[in-house]
Design an enzyme around this catalytic site. Structure first.
Site, PDB file in Angstrom:
ATOM      1  N   GLU A 275     -91.423  18.788  -8.458  1.00 32.67           N
ATOM      2  CA  GLU A 275     -92.146  17.611  -9.055  1.00 32.67           C
ATOM      3  C   GLU A 275     -93.742  17.981  -8.677  1.00 32.67           C
ATOM      4  OE1 GLU A 275     -91.027  13.481  -7.971  1.00 32.67           O
ATOM      5  OE2 GLU A 275     -89.682  14.750  -7.001  1.00 32.67           O
TER       6      GLU A 275
ATOM      7  N   ARG B 188     -80.454  20.911   2.808  1.00 34.04           N
ATOM      8  CA  ARG B 188     -81.775  21.343   2.770  1.00 34.04           C
ATOM      9  C   ARG B 188     -82.180  22.053   3.993  1.00 34.04           C
ATOM     10  NH1 ARG B 188     -84.956  17.236   1.225  1.00 34.04           N
ATOM     11  NH2 ARG B 188     -86.750  17.630   2.430  1.00 34.04           N
TER      12      ARG B 188
ATOM     13  N   LYS C 224     -93.272  16.155   1.564  1.00 29.50           N
ATOM     14  CA  LYS C 224     -94.678  16.236   0.854  1.00 29.50           C
ATOM     15  C   LYS C 224     -95.916  14.836   1.070  1.00 29.50           C
ATOM     16  CE  LYS C 224     -92.940  17.887  -3.108  1.00 29.50           C
ATOM     17  NZ  LYS C 224     -92.747  17.806  -4.384  1.00 29.50           N
TER      18      LYS C 224
END
Ligand code: ATP
Ligand code: MG
Length: 550
Positions: A32, A259, A269
């Site tokens: 994104e 992850r 983020k």
């Protein structure tokens, strides 16, 4: 290439064995564009692009740009640059926003098939009907509204006839599903906000879950790989795909891997942008940030990031990897490529009393013992030198292998010297060391004297020809080993994570351009941050583990 297969590769092999065609394999990396990529993303990038190489399959770079509030073209460009810098090439650049028209048509189709409806409640009401993990949700009073009415309102929403928050389109699934994500999730909301690519064309935007899987389908991604937190989304991912008009195409398969988490580091983020907003760091590419751009500016070679995430491996369970493992790979890479130079940062004067006044001598030094092709350079030697304050003690015990009065050490690339005495200021601090040198002990001269064993070797810089350098030194940003778990992130910040120091370097350094990487001998690895108008500054990348121990 090794025969070892991680569990994702095993899934792919199984699919191939079951009849999936090799040329139907296709992967993607789907960021994104709402921030910079971080080291966690390197793991996802490496996984997908390495699969592409291994199976000779295309890998798309797809921007999942469904939220115009947080996204912009600057982030798009930086992400592209980061992936190129890592050395990967995408087959196609795609944007979820290119599929808005198709997604809108499919949403219509769902409404007509009684699989979606317009809910005209406020978002708070919708949230209050969601239920809890242990209790079912409640049907919206609009759940059974006639589809013609839903179609009409949906069309009007697109035409800008309704204000934000007045209606949403929801999937019609199951309000008592065990999986909360299946309780009639929102597919579209009204948002009067310009999009970085579609401008003001749209005032309704698809939600991530609706756009993501359908974009995979449009691109015919075979294996849609994502991190574990998306596991509960898999039901929804598959449900949406099954509602689309039948086209005799493959349905992509979502599979989840753990992850990357690292000690003393955050990777969300949202949290990284908090650090910028609160001026803890200067920007997304601050050398202390775990972003690809930050690490690049810090001097980490791209190859070390890739080696690191490969070593961390692809697993099904989360763990935390020690930051020092990344530093290990950074050093390993830099050791191979960096020329060596001598820089003194806490200087005291060394005077060689038996060296002729005004004489200068040019000595030879090997640029990189790991890489002969880097050749040799000249270093200027004279009567007046700088050495490191910590390399001299008036008296010391037997464990101190550096300079003390009456003992010998070698000056790197030069001569063996013996300290005779020192001069102190009124505070009792040493400001000058006087020594004698052995003219026959020149490094590499093959004389008996040059081979004499001395306990230590220290670095030095000729005063007159020295160049001033500024050095940014960094420490970890967080004091807490697991800052991601901290309730008060800003309170676990290390208040001294950046320090500016100055140094004196040999002349050779002045030829290095911005971005050049170098080893300051016995100190560590550094990258040129700036070399303009006679002023040089460096970022410290990482320290050396042990210098010249012997
Ligand atoms: P963040 O939580 O940092 O904001 P994100 O998941 O929202 O990350 P995206 O831009 O959506 O960021 O991520 C793109 C891809 O990178 C996704 O497939 C995501 O699963 C993957 N990814 C994100 N963080 C990590 C991580 N720490 N380790 C491995 N892959 C990751
Ligand atoms: Mg995401």
């Amino acid at each position: 290439m090794s025969n070892y297969k991680n569990f994702i590769e095993q899934i792919i092999e199984d699919d191939l064995n079951k009849g999936y065609k090799r040329d139907e394999l296709c992967f993607r990396f789907p960021p994104e564009p709402n921030g910079y990529l971080h080291i966690g993303h390197v793991k996802a990038i490496t996984l997908n692009f390495e699969l592409g190489k291994k199976y000779n399959a295309p890998v798309n770079l797809r921007f999942d740009d469904t939220n115009p509030v947080k996204e912009n073209t600057h982030f798009v460009e930086e992400i592209k640059n980061n992936i190129k810098w890592l050395g990967y090439e995408w087959s196609k650049i795609c944007y979820a926003s290119d599929y808005f028209e198709q997604l809108y048509k499919w949403a219509h189709y769902l409404i007509l098939n009684d699989k979606a409806y317009i809910d005209s409640q406020a978002s708070e009401e919708i949230a209050s009907q969601k239920g809890t993990p242990t209790s079912p949700g409640t049907n919206s009073p609009f759940r059974n509204r006639p589809k013609e009415e839903s179609i009409r309102i949906f069309t009007e929403m697109r035409e800008g006839k309704h204000i934000e928050g007045s209606h949403v389109l929801r999937a019609k699934i199951k309000m008592d599903s065990q999986n909360m994500l299946m309780r009639d999730p929102v597919m579209y909301r009204i948002l009067f906000k310009d999009h970085h690519r579609t401008g003001s064309k749209w005032c309704i935007y698809p939600m991530y879950d609706w756009a993501h899987g359908e974009s995979d389908y449009i691109e015919q991604i075979s294996h849609s790989l994502c991190t574990l937190e998306f596991k509960p989304h898999r039901d929804l991912y598959e449900w949406f795909l099954h509602q689309l008009p039948k086209e005799n195409k493959n349905l992509p398969k979502q599979r989840e891997f753990a992850r990357l988490n690292m000690s003393y580091t955050i990777m969300s983020k949202r949290k990284l942008s908090l650090l910028i907003e609160n001026k803890i760091v200067s920007s997304w590419d601050d050398p202390r940030m775990p972003t690809i751009s930050g690490m690049r500016k810090r001097g980490y070679p791209s190859k070390s990031l890739i080696n690191f995430v490969k070593k961390a491996g692809i697993a099904k369970r989360e763990n935390i990897i020690d930051f020092s493992l990344l530093e290990f790979y950074v050093r390993e890479e830099l050791n191979k490529i960096c020329p060596r130079v001598m820089v003194v940062t806490d200087a005291i004067k060394l005077v060689i009393i038996n060296y002729p006044d005004g004489k200068y001598e040019s000595l030879e030094a090997i640029n990189n013992p790991e890489d002969e092709s880097q050749g040799k350079r000249e270093i200027i030697f004279s009567k007046h030198l700088y050495i490191e304050r910590e390399d001299f003690r008036e008296t010391a015990n037997r464990k101190f292998f550096r300079l003390t009065i009456g003992k010998e050490v070698r000056l790197k690339n030069a001569y063996i010297i013996k300290a005779e005495n020192c001069i102190k200021n009124e505070k009792g601090e040493v400001i000058e060391v006087h020594c004698t040198y052995d003219p026959k002990s020149k490094s590499g001269s093959n004389s008996e004297e040059s081979k004499r064993k001395v306990k230590g070797t220290i670095h030095w810089v000729d005063i007159n020809s020295s160049i001033d350098v500024k050095i940014n030194e960094f420490d970890r940003l967080f004091l807490n080993e697991k800052p991601e778990e901290s309730h008060d992130l800003l309170n676990s910040i290390n208040s001294v994570s950046k320090k500016l120091i100055v140094g004196k370097s040999e002349q050779f350094i002045s030829s290095f351009k911005k971005g050049a990487k170098v080893q300051f001998q016995r100190k560590g690895y550094y990258i040129v941050d700036n070399n303009q108008n006679g002023s040089m500054s460096f970022n410290k990348t990482v320290g050396l583990r042990d210098g010249w121990k012997k």
